[in-house]
Motif scaffolding. Structure first.
Motif: not given
Length: 177
Positions: A70-76, A79-86, A106-115
């Motif tokens: 699991i690659l867990a990350f705080d997205c407070s 968030c958009e940039e971090r989610a895209d990077r990972w 801490g995400a406000a919008n929907g998950p990306l694939p595999g997330e």
């Protein structure tokens, strides 16, 4: 040189051939010569962070595939940039990508694939904005990273851990050679 002298010389040469590696190893250990000081992990060990099951996450708790890293990350923040990077890092794993699940907290919008998504019920004291954690399949934190870590270094660590912790024992044996 006489025949006896040649025989003694051969015996001494043979003894030197077997003794030299021991002598060289002893010198290397005693005087720290030729022993690499570098470390392989770019992240920091995080022994004080509890296992994933003890994290204060809201119900329903996010579920992942059993046996996945699991690659867990705080997205407070950002968030958009971090989610895209990972997400890009996850794609860079190639055929090993199915062995890793991303947990965005801490995400406000929907998950990306595999997330998968999670929310803090209460923010723990050990959490820092933008922090990233790599957890083993049991949910134990293996490495922690600051928010500004180079994704290439994280990718190196993940590839190394996936390679040495193969699902297939024969594959692990072959890759360690």
């Amino acid at each position: 040189m006489t025949s006896a002298g040649r025989q003694r010389f051969k015996l001494l040469a043979l003894m030197a051939v077997f003794a030299m590696p021991l002598l060289i190893a002893w010198v290397m250990v005693e005087w720290r010569v030729g022993i690499p000081e570098q470390r392989t992990a770019h992240g920091e060990l995080e022994p004080n962070i509890p296992p994933l099951l003890e994290w204060p996450l809201r119900e329903p708790r996010p579920e992942h595939e059993e046996g996945d890293w699991i690659l867990a990350f705080d997205c407070s923040t950002a968030c958009e940039e971090r989610a895209d990077r990972w997400w890009r890092l996850h794609r860079a794993l190639g055929r090993e990508a199915p062995r890793l699940t991303r947990l965005r907290i801490g995400a406000a919008n929907g998950p990306l694939p595999g997330e998968i998504l999670g929310q803090w019920d209460e923010v723990p004291t050990w959490q820092r904005d933008g922090q990233l954690w790599l957890l083993d399949p049991r949910g134990e934190v293996v490495l922690g990273y600051t928010g500004d870590v180079d994704p290439g270094k994280v990718l190196d660590d993940i590839n190394h851990l996936l390679r040495i912790n193969s699902d297939n024992p024969m594959e692990a044996e072959l890759s360690s050679r």
